[in-house]
Design a protein around this motif. Structure first.
Motif, PDB file in Angstrom:
ATOM      1  N   ILE A   7     -30.050  30.297  36.251  1.00 55.66           N
ATOM      2  CA  ILE A   7     -29.032  30.098  37.213  1.00 55.66           C
ATOM      3  C   ILE A   7     -28.375  31.703  37.262  1.00 55.66           C
ATOM      4  N   LEU A   8     -28.416  31.995  38.552  1.00 59.31           N
ATOM      5  CA  LEU A   8     -27.450  33.330  38.850  1.00 59.31           C
ATOM      6  C   LEU A   8     -26.165  32.848  39.762  1.00 59.31           C
ATOM      7  N   THR A   9     -25.380  33.657  39.512  1.00 60.26           N
ATOM      8  CA  THR A   9     -23.959  33.417  40.374  1.00 60.26           C
ATOM      9  C   THR A   9     -23.188  34.749  40.470  1.00 60.26           C
ATOM     10  N   ASN A  10     -22.293  35.061  41.394  1.00 62.68           N
ATOM     11  CA  ASN A  10     -21.612  36.412  41.671  1.00 62.68           C
ATOM     12  C   ASN A  10     -20.343  36.439  40.996  1.00 62.68           C
ATOM     13  N   LYS A  11     -19.903  35.253  40.645  1.00 66.21           N
ATOM     14  CA  LYS A  11     -18.806  35.175  39.808  1.00 66.21           C
ATOM     15  C   LYS A  11     -18.389  33.887  38.960  1.00 66.21           C
ATOM     16  N   PRO A  12     -17.553  33.482  38.132  1.00 72.21           N
ATOM     17  CA  PRO A  12     -17.575  32.271  37.659  1.00 72.21           C
ATOM     18  C   PRO A  12     -17.080  31.184  38.809  1.00 72.21           C
ATOM     19  N   ARG A  13     -17.807  30.347  38.840  1.00 72.72           N
ATOM     20  CA  ARG A  13     -17.678  29.149  39.791  1.00 72.72           C
ATOM     21  C   ARG A  13     -18.021  29.507  41.214  1.00 72.72           C
ATOM     22  N   THR A  15     -21.037  31.148  44.388  1.00 69.98           N
ATOM     23  CA  THR A  15     -22.241  30.806  44.516  1.00 69.98           C
ATOM     24  C   THR A  15     -23.217  30.761  43.525  1.00 69.98           C
ATOM     25  N   LEU A  16     -24.148  29.528  43.613  1.00 68.64           N
ATOM     26  CA  LEU A  16     -25.165  29.600  42.670  1.00 68.64           C
ATOM     27  C   LEU A  16     -26.345  29.351  43.026  1.00 68.64           C
ATOM     28  N   TYR A  17     -27.351  30.133  42.382  1.00 70.19           N
ATOM     29  CA  TYR A  17     -28.735  29.990  42.561  1.00 70.19           C
ATOM     30  C   TYR A  17     -29.453  29.474  41.559  1.00 70.19           C
ATOM     31  N   ILE A  18     -30.342  28.739  41.944  1.00 74.31           N
ATOM     32  CA  ILE A  18     -31.342  28.162  40.723  1.00 74.31           C
ATOM     33  C   ILE A  18     -32.798  28.709  41.014  1.00 74.31           C
ATOM     34  N   GLY A  19     -33.577  29.192  40.046  1.00 73.66           N
ATOM     35  CA  GLY A  19     -34.674  29.892  40.248  1.00 73.66           C
ATOM     36  C   GLY A  19     -35.655  29.536  38.966  1.00 73.66           C
ATOM     37  N   VAL A  20     -37.090  29.704  38.989  1.00 73.92           N
ATOM     38  CA  VAL A  20     -38.056  29.641  38.157  1.00 73.92           C
ATOM     39  C   VAL A  20     -38.840  30.619  38.045  1.00 73.92           C
ATOM     40  N   THR A  21     -39.373  30.904  36.925  1.00 71.44           N
ATOM     41  CA  THR A  21     -40.160  32.149  36.899  1.00 71.44           C
ATOM     42  C   THR A  21     -40.834  32.075  35.427  1.00 71.44           C
ATOM     43  N   TYR A  43     -26.014  37.207  49.071  1.00 75.44           N
ATOM     44  CA  TYR A  43     -24.695  36.865  48.438  1.00 75.44           C
ATOM     45  C   TYR A  43     -24.282  37.768  47.183  1.00 75.44           C
ATOM     46  N   GLY A  44     -25.345  38.586  46.900  1.00 76.67           N
ATOM     47  CA  GLY A  44     -24.737  39.555  45.614  1.00 76.67           C
ATOM     48  C   GLY A  44     -24.891  38.781  44.294  1.00 76.67           C
TER      49      GLY A  44
END
Length: 95
Positions: A7-13, A15-21, A43-44
């Motif tokens: 999970i990536l974000t731009n700051k605490p709480r 925008t969230l992004y969930i990925g797989v690799t 969204y950085g």
């Protein structure tokens, strides 16, 4: 070979992004360098706040699909359970 869900974000709480690799160091580096087109670049989203390893890519993909269907609060709770400060875990991958 296994896989990772992250999970990536731009700051605490933020925008969230969930990925797989299958190569988390390479993939997160691509996100951080802006080489991954689309949502994360727009969204950085460069802060790695959660990841988990799975024995196979199939299991990682299944987990990713489950997490993507969770409500936002459950995702936040998952992150906070292992990373309450929302610190960037990138440095931990480099060790």
């Amino acid at each position: 070979m296994g896989g990772f869900v992250y999970i990536l974000t731009n700051k605490p709480r933020g925008t969230l992004y969930i990925g797989v690799t299958n190569d988390i160091v390479r993939r997160v580096w691509e996100h951080r360098e802006g080489l991954a087109d689309g949502f994360t670049r727009r969204y950085g989203l460069k802060r790695l706040v959660f990841f988990e390893r799975h024995e196979t890519m199939l299991l990682a993909i299944q987990r990713e699909k489950v997490l993507k269907h969770w409500v936002r609060q459950w995702k936040i709770d998952l992150i906070v359970s292992s990373n309450p400060a929302w610190r960037d875990l990138w440095d931990e991958l480099q060790r």
